[in-house]
Design a protein around this motif. Sequence first.
Motif, short mmCIF file in Angstrom:
data_model
loop_
_atom_site.label_atom_id
_atom_site.label_comp_id
_atom_site.label_asym_id
_atom_site.label_seq_id
_atom_site.Cartn_x
_atom_site.Cartn_y
_atom_site.Cartn_z
N PRO A 171 0.76 -1.13 0.05
CA PRO A 171 0.14 -0.08 0.02
C PRO A 171 0.79 1.29 0.13
O PRO A 171 0.50 2.34 -0.70
N ARG A 172 1.92 1.39 0.78
CA ARG A 172 2.74 2.45 0.72
C ARG A 172 3.41 2.75 -0.57
O ARG A 172 3.74 3.84 -0.91
N THR A 173 3.81 1.79 -1.21
CA THR A 173 4.81 1.73 -2.26
C THR A 173 4.14 2.02 -3.57
O THR A 173 4.31 2.84 -4.23
N SER A 174 2.95 1.22 -3.86
CA SER A 174 2.23 1.25 -4.97
C SER A 174 0.83 0.68 -4.56
O SER A 174 0.66 -0.47 -4.84
N PRO A 175 0.05 1.72 -4.58
CA PRO A 175 -1.39 1.24 -3.95
C PRO A 175 -2.29 0.58 -5.16
O PRO A 175 -3.11 -0.27 -4.66
N GLY A 176 -1.89 0.65 -6.13
CA GLY A 176 -2.44 0.05 -7.52
C GLY A 176 -2.35 -1.52 -7.33
O GLY A 176 -3.02 -2.17 -8.15
N LYS A 177 -1.28 -1.90 -6.96
CA LYS A 177 -0.84 -3.49 -7.04
C LYS A 177 -1.51 -4.22 -5.90
O LYS A 177 -1.66 -3.73 -4.75
N THR A 178 -2.04 -5.34 -6.40
CA THR A 178 -2.64 -6.18 -5.53
C THR A 178 -1.97 -7.62 -5.46
O THR A 178 -1.15 -8.14 -6.32
N GLN A 179 -2.39 -8.38 -4.45
CA GLN A 179 -2.01 -9.76 -4.30
C GLN A 179 -2.34 -10.81 -5.44
O GLN A 179 -1.52 -11.37 -5.70
N GLU A 180 -3.68 -10.36 -5.58
CA GLU A 180 -4.27 -11.17 -6.74
C GLU A 180 -3.67 -11.17 -8.14
O GLU A 180 -3.28 -11.86 -8.89
N GLY A 181 -3.11 -9.66 -8.20
CA GLY A 181 -2.31 -9.20 -9.44
C GLY A 181 -1.05 -10.15 -9.53
O GLY A 181 -0.56 -10.46 -10.62
N ALA A 182 -0.24 -10.14 -8.44
CA ALA A 182 0.97 -10.75 -8.25
C ALA A 182 0.62 -12.28 -8.57
O ALA A 182 1.59 -12.74 -9.37
N MET A 183 -0.40 -12.93 -8.22
CA MET A 183 -0.61 -14.35 -8.26
C MET A 183 -0.69 -14.42 -9.87
O MET A 183 -0.42 -15.57 -10.38
N GLY A 184 -1.59 -13.68 -10.37
CA GLY A 184 -1.70 -13.76 -11.82
C GLY A 184 -0.50 -13.72 -12.49
O GLY A 184 -0.21 -14.54 -13.59
N GLY A 185 0.33 -12.81 -12.32
CA GLY A 185 1.86 -12.65 -12.94
C GLY A 185 2.49 -14.16 -12.53
O GLY A 185 3.04 -14.56 -13.45
#
Length: 271
Positions: A171-185
Motif C-alpha cells: 500500500p505505501r509503495t504502489s497502492p494500485g498493485k494487488t496480491q491477486e495481481g501478483a498471483m496472476g503474474g
Amino acid sequence: MLKWRWITALVLLPLVLGAVFLLPNAGFALVMLLVVALGAWEWAALAGLQEPGRRAGYVTAVVAIAAGTWLLFPFPLLTATVLSLGALVWCVLAVWQVRFELGRARADAVSGLSGMGLGVLLLVPAWFALVWMHDRPDGPWVVVVVLVLTWAADVGAFFAGRWFGRRRLAPRTSPGKTQEGAMGGLVLAVVLVWGMSVVLPVYLPGFGALAVLALVTVAASILGDLFESMIKRLRGVKDSGTLLPGHGGVLDRIDSLTATAPVFAAGLVWL
C-alpha cells in the motif's frame, strides 16, 4: 498516456529483439552498456547528483565497472560469484522494501555515496547477467526467456489485478498493485516458461526446477518494480526521467529487469 505507452513499447520491441538475435555478444554487450549509461544518468539524479558534470562522472564510473567485469567471464568460479552476489543484493533489498512498508525507511539512505553505490549494485549485476546469458550457445533464446518472464509478471499482474484484485500488495509503495495481481503474474509466467522450454531451442532445467526458478524470478520482477517505486517516493519524484513517452525514464522501463536478470542467471548457475 496508455496510447503512448503502447506506441513506445511497439517501437522498442523490434530494437530489443534485433539486439538480442542479430548482434554478436560483444555488440550486445555494448548496446547494454548504453542502457546502463542511461540508467546511471537517471539514477545519479535520484542519488542527489544534479550538476551535469558530476552526473557524467558517475555514469563513466558505472560503465567502467560494468565493462571491467567482462574480464571475469573466462573464470567460471568468479562468474558464479558475481551472479550469486547480484541475486543476494535483491534479498537485502527485499528487507529494505518491507521496512519501507512498515514506515522505517529513510530518504537519506538513497542520497550521497550510499545512493551511488546502490546504483552500481542495481545496474552492473544486471548487465553482467544479461551478457553472460547471451554468450551461451543458446544465449539469445535464454535472454528472451528472461524478458518474457519479466513482461509476464507485469502483464499478468495488470489483468489479474484489474479483474480480481482486492487486497493491496504494498500500500505505501504502489497502492494500485494487488496480491491477486501478483498471483496472476506468477501463474502466467510458469505457463509461459513451460511452453518456451518445450518449443524453443534452449537448454533449461527440468520442469520442477524450472517452475521454482520462474516463481523466484517473477517474485524478483515484482520486487524490482516495487523497489524503484519506493526509491521515487523517498525522493519525491514521479518518474526517473522523460526519455520514453508513456513510460518515463529508462529506469522506469528496466526496473524489473535489473532484478530478474541476475536472479535468473544465478539460478541457472546453481541448478
